[in-house]
Enzyme design. Structure first.
Site, PDB file in Angstrom:
ATOM      1  N   ARG A   1       0.990  -1.195   0.043  1.00 39.79           N
ATOM      2  CA  ARG A   1      -0.115  -0.063   0.066  1.00 39.79           C
ATOM      3  C   ARG A   1       0.705   1.222   0.008  1.00 39.79           C
ATOM      4  O   ARG A   1       2.015   1.416   1.036  1.00 39.79           O
ATOM      5  CB  ARG A   1      -0.907  -0.277   1.279  1.00 39.79           C
TER       6      ARG A   1
ATOM      7  N   HIS B   1      -2.774  11.093   0.930  1.00 41.45           N
ATOM      8  CA  HIS B   1      -2.037  10.957   2.197  1.00 41.45           C
ATOM      9  C   HIS B   1      -1.345  12.145   2.530  1.00 41.45           C
ATOM     10  O   HIS B   1      -0.269  12.272   2.681  1.00 41.45           O
ATOM     11  CB  HIS B   1      -1.051   9.831   2.198  1.00 41.45           C
TER      12      HIS B   1
ATOM     13  N   GLU C   1      -7.004   8.699   6.193  1.00 41.84           N
ATOM     14  CA  GLU C   1      -7.092   9.280   7.852  1.00 41.84           C
ATOM     15  C   GLU C   1      -7.653  10.590   7.406  1.00 41.84           C
ATOM     16  O   GLU C   1      -7.103  11.638   7.929  1.00 41.84           O
ATOM     17  CB  GLU C   1      -6.135   9.288   8.481  1.00 41.84           C
TER      18      GLU C   1
ATOM     19  N   ASN D   1      -7.562   1.946   9.863  1.00 42.76           N
ATOM     20  CA  ASN D   1      -6.110   2.128  10.517  1.00 42.76           C
ATOM     21  C   ASN D   1      -6.268   2.096  12.163  1.00 42.76           C
ATOM     22  O   ASN D   1      -7.275   2.679  12.645  1.00 42.76           O
ATOM     23  CB  ASN D   1      -5.468   3.426  10.065  1.00 42.76           C
TER      24      ASN D   1
ATOM     25  N   TYR E   1      -4.214   1.909  16.069  1.00 40.36           N
ATOM     26  CA  TYR E   1      -2.905   1.851  16.728  1.00 40.36           C
ATOM     27  C   TYR E   1      -3.417   1.812  18.225  1.00 40.36           C
ATOM     28  O   TYR E   1      -2.249   1.159  18.886  1.00 40.36           O
ATOM     29  CB  TYR E   1      -2.311   3.532  16.353  1.00 40.36           C
TER      30      TYR E   1
ATOM     31  N   GLU F   1      -3.575   0.147   8.306  1.00 39.74           N
ATOM     32  CA  GLU F   1      -2.487   0.556   8.968  1.00 39.74           C
ATOM     33  C   GLU F   1      -2.386  -0.274  10.284  1.00 39.74           C
ATOM     34  O   GLU F   1      -3.445  -0.003  11.173  1.00 39.74           O
ATOM     35  CB  GLU F   1      -2.141   1.915   8.880  1.00 39.74           C
TER      36      GLU F   1
HETATM   37  O1  IFM Z   1       2.995   7.645   9.935  1.00 42.51           O
HETATM   38  C1  IFM Z   1       1.524   7.596  10.094  1.00 42.51           C
HETATM   39  C2  IFM Z   1       0.897   7.451   8.860  1.00 42.51           C
HETATM   40  O2  IFM Z   1       1.141   8.653   7.879  1.00 42.51           O
HETATM   41  C3  IFM Z   1      -0.742   7.640   9.073  1.00 42.51           C
HETATM   42  N1  IFM Z   1      -1.047   6.819  10.120  1.00 42.51           N
HETATM   43  C4  IFM Z   1      -0.552   6.780  11.300  1.00 42.51           C
HETATM   44  C5  IFM Z   1       1.110   6.804  10.963  1.00 42.51           C
HETATM   45  C6  IFM Z   1       1.847   6.823  12.366  1.00 42.51           C
HETATM   46  O3  IFM Z   1       1.706   8.018  13.088  1.00 42.51           O
END
Ligand code: IFM
Length: 477
Positions: free
Chosen positions: A88, A132, A177, A305, A307, A380
């Site tokens: 990706r 992006h 995002e 995505n 985290y 992500e």
């Molecule tokens: O590096 C970023 C990415 O560009 C977008 N999502 C989160 C990642 C980590 O912060």
């Protein structure tokens, strides 16, 4: 890449993923390409932003980044060694349209043609993201995302890229995002263009959603065959306590982070409670008839995505979490600036983000339950840690454990009936982490920024083994 795995390649996975599961890694144009002045590329808002004192830690920029623009063949060879089935990446808008609209720069398109051909020659499916965060500066000068016209310009750009690459790229993602692009870019100012205008950020959020919808329409109009998705960054959100103020804080943050985007894309409406919160910041006079129908045009999949988890409090004085912005910035929560982000007591990554794989399960299950029938992909997931290069090797066991735990959560979600079709680690290689510069490393592959030498970390070898086996071996440790 030499095999440094400790587990034999042939052992059957204890947790097998379904056949055809997509095993990928992700990057984005501005974070890796460098060559910002090459072959007719125009200026993006990030080129402008990084030159402003105090915006990026140590004043770092991405003029060279990891020189992927010139080293893409080597990088694709690394992907092939890892056994990735998909990669990706994003396309730099100012490389294709230096002024954001009008004149097309064929040399820019040629780079992506070469990259895609190289991927296909190695049996790796290109998953292309159109936006992006590198908006052409000329469009920001005209008003940026708070201006409705930017969404229309994005649809033109999408059509142009699809015309050039639609014959060899099947998998398309529109906007990555939109929460970050809108609220970090226009409310907190932590990201380019660095504006601190909460009211404008709400308009930007709507126009980013509209841009997604218009681009989806434009791609569909150019013929069948494309698989089209939007990419949202979702968080698990918990109230700090059962206190009504904390419950309301969780409702507000979940609303702005998750439901504002999910409901728009997948239900064709904005949540009333979120519009109500936002109406304290701005008049909601920018949503036109038909916008939400455009935004919610049917998608082939949703890219998620993930985290971390937020624990939030609406009471004054909640302990601030470590995950603050690196440089002076305002709040990215228009209308909810008073919410505190509380330390939930979990281990954190080098970003200060709490590690909570149960949040990924929760998010995937929630989307599958509340927005049924849309196939999902984790687009992500990954972690920054302070890697140590020791005798030419990087034993990044914390990153490996992070990814393994999150893949276990993915497997559990699939077992629970979630239509999860793939997983992309963030990131393939260390790169430019926006306002944090190069200090935060997310890569499976280490990059020495002085020499551009690439060195796969232990997590890369482990991920390669997982892909070969088609799943995870052994029980969780
Ligand atoms: O590096 C970023 C990415 O560009 C977008 N999502 C989160 C990642 C980590 O912060």
């Amino acid at each position: 890449m030499t095999t440094q795995e400790t587990q034999p390649e042939t052992d059957a996975p204890a947790l097998a993923f379904p056949p055809g599961f997509v095993w990928g890694a992700a990057t984005s144009a501005y974070q890796i390409e460098g060559a910002t002045g090459a072959d007719g590329r125009g200026t993006s808002i990030w080129d402008t932003f990084v030159r402003q004192p105090g915006r990026v830690v140590n004043g770092e920029d991405a003029e060279v980044a990891i020189d992927h623009y010139r080293r893409y063949r080597d990088d694709v060879a690394i992907m092939a060694d890892l056994g990735l089935t998909a990669y990706r990446f994003s396309v730099s808008w100012p490389r294709i349209m230096p002024e954001g609209s009008g004149q097309v720069n064929e040399a820019g398109l040629d780079f992506y043609r070469r990259l895609v051909d190289e991927l296909l020659a190695h049996g790796i499916q290109p998953w292309l993201t159109l936006y992006h965060w590198d908006l052409p500066q000329a469009l920001e000068d005209a008003g940026g995302w708070p201006l409705r016209d930017t969404a229309a310009r994005f649809a033109d750009f999408a059509a142009c890229v699809h015309q050039a690459l639609g014959d060899r790229v099947r998998d398309w993602t529109t906007v990555n995002e939109p929460w970050c692009a809108a609220f970090l870019g226009y409310s907190s100012g932590e990201h380019a263009p660095g504006r601190r205008e909460p009211a404008a950020s709400v308009r930007a959020a709507h126009h980013l959603n509209l841009a997604h919808g218009l681009a989806t329409q434009a791609l569909r109009a150019q013929g069948a065959g494309a698989m089209i998705a939007g990419a949202v960054n979702l968080y698990a959100v918990s109230p700090h306590s059962d206190d009504p103020a904390d419950l309301d804080a969780a409702r507000r943050i979940d609303g702005l982070q998750n439901r504002f985007f999910l409901d728009a894309l997948l239900k064709g409406s904005y949540p009333e409670d979120v519009l109500d919160d936002l109406s304290r910041v701005t008049e909601i006079d920018f949503i036109r008839d038909g916008d939400l129908a455009t935004i919610s045009a049917p998608l082939d999949r949703l890219m998620v995505n993930y985290y971390s988890r937020f624990t939030v409090s609406g009471k004054p004085g909640g302990a601030a979490s470590a995950a603050a912005a690196p440089t002076g910035a305002g709040s990215p929560w228009p209308g909810s600036e008073d919410v505190s982000f509380v330390n939930g007591g979990r281990p954190v990554t080098a970003m200060g983000w709490e590690i909570d794989e149960s949040g990924l399960y929760e998010v995937l299950k929630r989307v599958a339950d509340d927005y049924p029938a849309i196939p999902l992909v984790v687009s992500e997931n990954g972690a920054a840690f302070d890697d140590v290069l020791d005798g030419g090797a990087i034993d990044d066991r914390e990153r490996l454990a992070y990814i393994e735990a999150h893949l276990r959560a993915c497997h559990a979600a699939i077992e629970a009936g979630v239509p999860l079709k793939g997983y992309f680690a963030w990131s393939l290689m260390d790169n430019f982490e926006w306002a944090w510069g190069y200090g935060k490393r997310f890569g499976l592959v280490h990059v020495d920024y002085a020499t551009q030498r690439r060195t796969p970390k232990a997590s890369a070898f482990w991920y390669a083994g997982t892909i070969r086996r088609g799943g995870l071996s052994g029980p969780a440790e």
